[in-house]
Design a protein around this motif. Sequence first.
Motif, PDB file in Angstrom:
ATOM      1  N   ASP A 158       0.812  -1.225   0.000  1.00 25.56           N
ATOM      2  CA  ASP A 158       0.000   0.000   0.000  1.00 25.56           C
ATOM      3  C   ASP A 158       0.844   1.273   0.000  1.00 25.56           C
ATOM      4  N   ILE A 159       2.162   1.122   0.147  1.00 26.33           N
ATOM      5  CA  ILE A 159       3.061   2.279   0.227  1.00 26.33           C
ATOM      6  C   ILE A 159       3.724   2.497  -1.129  1.00 26.33           C
ATOM      7  N   VAL A 160       3.510   3.664  -1.698  1.00 28.64           N
ATOM      8  CA  VAL A 160       3.980   3.935  -3.056  1.00 28.64           C
ATOM      9  C   VAL A 160       5.501   4.065  -3.115  1.00 28.64           C
ATOM     10  N   THR A 161       6.092   4.808  -2.156  1.00 27.06           N
ATOM     11  CA  THR A 161       7.532   5.048  -2.187  1.00 27.06           C
ATOM     12  C   THR A 161       8.305   3.832  -1.695  1.00 27.06           C
ATOM     13  N   LYS A 162       9.470   3.618  -2.292  1.00 29.73           N
ATOM     14  CA  LYS A 162      10.340   2.509  -1.910  1.00 29.73           C
ATOM     15  C   LYS A 162      11.744   3.042  -1.628  1.00 29.73           C
ATOM     16  N   VAL A 163      12.426   2.418  -0.669  1.00 30.37           N
ATOM     17  CA  VAL A 163      13.797   2.809  -0.329  1.00 30.37           C
ATOM     18  C   VAL A 163      14.759   2.017  -1.218  1.00 30.37           C
ATOM     19  N   LEU A 164      15.515   2.743  -2.057  1.00 24.33           N
ATOM     20  CA  LEU A 164      16.456   2.098  -2.965  1.00 24.33           C
ATOM     21  C   LEU A 164      17.865   2.039  -2.383  1.00 24.33           C
ATOM     22  N   ASN A 165      18.216   3.036  -1.553  1.00 22.85           N
ATOM     23  CA  ASN A 165      19.563   3.077  -0.994  1.00 22.85           C
ATOM     24  C   ASN A 165      19.545   3.983   0.233  1.00 22.85           C
ATOM     25  N   PHE A 166      20.533   3.837   1.095  1.00 27.27           N
ATOM     26  CA  PHE A 166      20.651   4.675   2.287  1.00 27.27           C
ATOM     27  C   PHE A 166      22.081   5.194   2.375  1.00 27.27           C
ATOM     28  N   ILE A 167      22.228   6.516   2.417  1.00 34.75           N
ATOM     29  CA  ILE A 167      23.545   7.142   2.532  1.00 34.75           C
ATOM     30  C   ILE A 167      23.564   7.952   3.815  1.00 34.75           C
TER      31      ILE A 167
END
Length: 359
Positions: free
Chosen positions: A211-220
């Motif tokens: 249900d969540i549109v945004t996705k985490v691709l990377n973390f800096i």
Amino acid sequence: MSEPSKPQGRKFQLPEHLKVYKNVWVIVEQERGIVHSVSLELLGEARKLADKLGVEVGAVVLGAESPDLNRICGDAISYGADIVYKVTDPALADYRTDPYCRVMTEVVNTHKPEIVLLGATTLGRDLAGAIATTLATGLTADCTELDIYADNRSLAATRPTFGGTLLCTIQTLAYRPQMATVRPRVMAMPERDDARTGRVVEIQPDLREEDIVTKVLNFIADREQNEAQLAFADIIVSAGKGLGKVENMKLVFDLARVLGAEVGVTRPLVQAGWATNDRQVGQTGKTVRPKLYIAAGISGAIQHRVGMEKSDLILAINTDPNATIFDFAHLGLVGDALKILPALTDAFGRRLSVNRMAG
């Protein structure tokens, strides 16, 4: 002449159904188990506000279940919280506006705090605006001082306005919760007290990743970015227009290198292209609270002052003996910064070299 009509639609009395809202909350900002220092500073400030109101301090810790999250809950109690609302779900592992706002809205509506505080960081500003909009309440951003009006229990949130030339105090009289964001290093860090006790309330929201549109691709992490970390520096050497030309910035960097310091600048220098935005100190830049702040060629305008006036020790260098900065600096040198900066670099270099040899 008839009296002017009163504004329509404005409410100045707290409705009865909102009088059940109690306690002062801090939404603890943490990423991958690392707590932002502003959250601990706000727990100290929340403790003062709660004591004036005769209520408890609540800390909200969001994330995926982990030993780090349990440690953070304990830290929150040590820094002033009476209650920790531990909100866990795999979807909260990394910050995203939608799930964090959805969860916080539900938690606020269920437990009804009268004040909610967040850090004025990139994350905090985003989340605060989303929550305030969803809850249809007021939000005062970038506050420099917080207090309580005893007559009506309202939060007195003070912030610079009109480009930093004035300070105004804002109240949210007829809505709850009252919300405010505060920049890092504006409030003092409270003393940690491991003898304090508190309780933890476990909350498991109903979230579905699909249900969540945004996705985490990377973390800096911030520490891995090639940017100045002014908010965490113990020593800052800052430059203003008094340096004359961009080539003279080398003198500032030379002194900073010897002292192990960060370099800051005023807004006009950023506008002139002498430095990047991450080095700007002031109302539209960073708020800092170092142990030593050296201001070279800075006049001391209010826009800059609000960003650094709570430094432990301010050393001002200016050719004008009547410069405003001398009104609040702890130490002042009246003279040409282009001559004084190299002299300080040489003196500090020799002194530190002797200390290293002696050690």
